[in-house]
Write a protein that holds these residues in place. Sequence first.
Motif, PDB file in Angstrom:
ATOM      1  N   GLU A   1      -3.877  28.929  -2.090  1.00 11.33           N
ATOM      2  CA  GLU A   1      -3.279  28.649  -3.391  1.00 11.33           C
ATOM      3  C   GLU A   1      -2.455  29.859  -3.798  1.00 11.33           C
ATOM      4  O   GLU A   1      -2.961  30.979  -3.808  1.00 11.33           O
ATOM      5  N   VAL A   2      -1.202  29.611  -4.097  1.00 14.04           N
ATOM      6  CA  VAL A   2      -0.341  30.664  -4.628  1.00 14.04           C
ATOM      7  C   VAL A   2       0.100  30.218  -6.009  1.00 14.04           C
ATOM      8  O   VAL A   2       0.616  29.108  -6.162  1.00 14.04           O
ATOM      9  N   THR A   3      -0.099  31.055  -6.985  1.00 15.83           N
ATOM     10  CA  THR A   3       0.228  30.679  -8.349  1.00 15.83           C
ATOM     11  C   THR A   3       0.818  31.868  -9.091  1.00 15.83           C
ATOM     12  O   THR A   3       0.677  33.018  -8.666  1.00 15.83           O
ATOM     13  N   GLU A   4       1.466  31.580 -10.173  1.00  5.70           N
ATOM     14  CA  GLU A   4       2.049  32.646 -10.984  1.00  5.70           C
ATOM     15  C   GLU A   4       1.051  33.128 -12.029  1.00  5.70           C
ATOM     16  O   GLU A   4       0.232  32.343 -12.536  1.00  5.70           O
ATOM     17  N   MET A   5       1.157  34.370 -12.343  1.00  6.05           N
ATOM     18  CA  MET A   5       0.300  34.958 -13.367  1.00  6.05           C
ATOM     19  C   MET A   5       0.372  34.135 -14.646  1.00  6.05           C
ATOM     20  O   MET A   5       1.450  33.712 -15.069  1.00  6.05           O
ATOM     21  N   GLY A   6      -0.787  33.890 -15.229  1.00  7.69           N
ATOM     22  CA  GLY A   6      -0.858  33.129 -16.467  1.00  7.69           C
ATOM     23  C   GLY A   6      -1.177  31.661 -16.270  1.00  7.69           C
ATOM     24  O   GLY A   6      -1.572  30.973 -17.218  1.00  7.69           O
ATOM     25  N   GLN A   7      -1.026  31.185 -15.046  1.00  6.92           N
ATOM     26  CA  GLN A   7      -1.314  29.781 -14.777  1.00  6.92           C
ATOM     27  C   GLN A   7      -2.814  29.551 -14.603  1.00  6.92           C
ATOM     28  O   GLN A   7      -3.575  30.465 -14.283  1.00  6.92           O
ATOM     29  N   GLU A   8      -3.218  28.309 -14.803  1.00  8.17           N
ATOM     30  CA  GLU A   8      -4.607  27.923 -14.581  1.00  8.17           C
ATOM     31  C   GLU A   8      -4.799  27.562 -13.107  1.00  8.17           C
ATOM     32  O   GLU A   8      -3.936  26.916 -12.506  1.00  8.17           O
ATOM     33  N   VAL A   9      -5.909  27.998 -12.559  1.00  9.94           N
ATOM     34  CA  VAL A   9      -6.227  27.705 -11.165  1.00  9.94           C
ATOM     35  C   VAL A   9      -7.603  27.043 -11.112  1.00  9.94           C
ATOM     36  O   VAL A   9      -8.538  27.503 -11.771  1.00  9.94           O
ATOM     37  N   THR A  10      -7.710  25.986 -10.340  1.00 12.78           N
ATOM     38  CA  THR A  10      -8.998  25.312 -10.163  1.00 12.78           C
ATOM     39  C   THR A  10      -9.323  25.220  -8.689  1.00 12.78           C
ATOM     40  O   THR A  10      -8.548  24.664  -7.907  1.00 12.78           O
ATOM     41  N   LEU A  11     -10.458  25.781  -8.327  1.00 14.11           N
ATOM     42  CA  LEU A  11     -10.945  25.718  -6.953  1.00 14.11           C
ATOM     43  C   LEU A  11     -12.084  24.707  -6.897  1.00 14.11           C
ATOM     44  O   LEU A  11     -12.901  24.639  -7.822  1.00 14.11           O
ATOM     45  N   ARG A  12     -12.150  23.980  -5.784  1.00  8.01           N
ATOM     46  CA  ARG A  12     -13.115  22.890  -5.679  1.00  8.01           C
ATOM     47  C   ARG A  12     -14.047  23.078  -4.506  1.00  8.01           C
ATOM     48  O   ARG A  12     -13.655  23.665  -3.484  1.00  8.01           O
ATOM     49  N   CYS A  13     -15.242  22.545  -4.665  1.00  3.57           N
ATOM     50  CA  CYS A  13     -16.247  22.685  -3.616  1.00  3.57           C
ATOM     51  C   CYS A  13     -17.125  21.455  -3.555  1.00  3.57           C
ATOM     52  O   CYS A  13     -17.610  20.961  -4.582  1.00  3.57           O
ATOM     53  N   LYS A  14     -17.348  20.981  -2.328  1.00  2.53           N
ATOM     54  CA  LYS A  14     -18.309  19.904  -2.095  1.00  2.53           C
ATOM     55  C   LYS A  14     -19.411  20.470  -1.211  1.00  2.53           C
ATOM     56  O   LYS A  14     -19.175  20.804  -0.053  1.00  2.53           O
ATOM     57  N   PRO A  15     -20.621  20.611  -1.753  1.00  3.37           N
ATOM     58  CA  PRO A  15     -21.704  21.193  -0.948  1.00  3.37           C
ATOM     59  C   PRO A  15     -22.207  20.200   0.098  1.00  3.37           C
ATOM     60  O   PRO A  15     -21.837  19.023   0.086  1.00  3.37           O
ATOM     61  N   ILE A  16     -23.048  20.683   0.972  1.00  2.00           N
ATOM     62  CA  ILE A  16     -23.669  19.821   1.966  1.00  2.00           C
ATOM     63  C   ILE A  16     -24.628  18.867   1.248  1.00  2.00           C
ATOM     64  O   ILE A  16     -25.387  19.296   0.361  1.00  2.00           O
ATOM     65  N   SER A  17     -24.585  17.615   1.632  1.00  2.00           N
ATOM     66  CA  SER A  17     -25.430  16.616   1.000  1.00  2.00           C
ATOM     67  C   SER A  17     -26.907  16.991   1.138  1.00  2.00           C
ATOM     68  O   SER A  17     -27.366  17.360   2.223  1.00  2.00           O
ATOM     69  N   GLY A  18     -27.618  16.919   0.017  1.00  2.00           N
ATOM     70  CA  GLY A  18     -29.038  17.245   0.038  1.00  2.00           C
ATOM     71  C   GLY A  18     -29.354  18.688  -0.319  1.00  2.00           C
ATOM     72  O   GLY A  18     -30.518  19.033  -0.523  1.00  2.00           O
ATOM     73  N   HIS A  19     -28.329  19.518  -0.382  1.00  2.00           N
ATOM     74  CA  HIS A  19     -28.543  20.906  -0.779  1.00  2.00           C
ATOM     75  C   HIS A  19     -28.621  21.001  -2.300  1.00  2.00           C
ATOM     76  O   HIS A  19     -27.791  20.423  -3.008  1.00  2.00           O
ATOM     77  N   ASN A  20     -29.613  21.753  -2.774  1.00  2.00           N
ATOM     78  CA  ASN A  20     -29.846  21.844  -4.204  1.00  2.00           C
ATOM     79  C   ASN A  20     -29.223  23.071  -4.855  1.00  2.00           C
ATOM     80  O   ASN A  20     -29.143  23.143  -6.076  1.00  2.00           O
ATOM     81  N   SER A  21     -28.851  24.033  -4.033  1.00  2.00           N
ATOM     82  CA  SER A  21     -28.324  25.292  -4.572  1.00  2.00           C
ATOM     83  C   SER A  21     -26.871  25.471  -4.155  1.00  2.00           C
ATOM     84  O   SER A  21     -26.514  25.181  -3.012  1.00  2.00           O
ATOM     85  N   LEU A  22     -26.076  25.962  -5.088  1.00  2.00           N
ATOM     86  CA  LEU A  22     -24.668  26.192  -4.802  1.00  2.00           C
ATOM     87  C   LEU A  22     -24.259  27.547  -5.347  1.00  2.00           C
ATOM     88  O   LEU A  22     -24.667  27.933  -6.456  1.00  2.00           O
ATOM     89  N   PHE A  23     -23.472  28.249  -4.569  1.00  3.89           N
ATOM     90  CA  PHE A  23     -23.073  29.618  -4.901  1.00  3.89           C
ATOM     91  C   PHE A  23     -21.551  29.742  -4.809  1.00  3.89           C
ATOM     92  O   PHE A  23     -20.939  29.193  -3.907  1.00  3.89           O
ATOM     93  N   TRP A  24     -20.983  30.510  -5.722  1.00  6.10           N
ATOM     94  CA  TRP A  24     -19.564  30.889  -5.639  1.00  6.10           C
ATOM     95  C   TRP A  24     -19.507  32.404  -5.414  1.00  6.10           C
ATOM     96  O   TRP A  24     -20.099  33.173  -6.168  1.00  6.10           O
ATOM     97  N   TYR A  25     -18.762  32.794  -4.366  1.00  9.83           N
ATOM     98  CA  TYR A  25     -18.573  34.203  -4.046  1.00  9.83           C
ATOM     99  C   TYR A  25     -17.081  34.523  -4.059  1.00  9.83           C
ATOM    100  O   TYR A  25     -16.243  33.667  -3.801  1.00  9.83           O
TER     101      TYR A  25
END
Lengths: 114, 112
Positions: free
Chosen positions: A11-35
């Motif tokens: 993703e390349v964006t200009e300063m000031g813009q909104e950015v949305t990152l998406r994640c689909k975890p493995i099915s059945g996993h109860n814990s999710l982490f963003w690093y």
Amino acid sequence: DAGVIQSPRHEVTEMGQEVTLRCKPISGHNSLFWYRQTMMRGLELLIYFNNNVPIDDSGMPEDRFSAKMPNASFSTLKIQPSEPRDSAVYFCASSTGTGGSEAFFGQGTRLTVV
Amino acid sequence: AQSVSQHNHHVILSEAASLELGCNYSYGGTVNLFWYVQYPGQHLQLLLKYFSGDPLVKGIKGFEAEFIKSKFSFNLRKPSVQWSDTAEYFCAVNGGFNKFYFGSGTKLNVKP
């Protein structure tokens, strides 16, 4: 099993813009982490969800960052407004949450804010 | 709070040399310990993990690690490295609350 799926990969964006990152975890996993990974700071834990509930968001840099997990199969990390210093690779990871279980990482999103 | 220390930030070896990467953690309770590898441009992948039992753990690609509880250490070893082992290696600990703490990483450069 498709593993942890992140989008977009780049993703390349200009300063000031909104950015949305998406994640689909493995099915059945109860814990999710963003690093976030940068050369200067290494791998930083931003936020951690368990059963869709944010457990620890102490790593979120500031109010410009927010994360949600509306259901067990989807999470978003939003940056608004974005700044050049947010440029990094953002990884999502998931785990079963049971003893001894490892974290499985997605391919990451490389964010560049210009 | 838990923390993980990796003492070597950058290691350069020739092929066939032996490897040992240090990892120390601070946490007083029961821990699960992990080593991950990140090849250039890729995501982190699990090399091996310690959960319980035999403190000498064998992982993929000939890697092994030894958990020494008294020293709070979980060092990674490989008897003979290959050029394809060039990557960054991360030690991680998971104590209470299922929260993973990662070390700062060690970049390994293996010269052919």
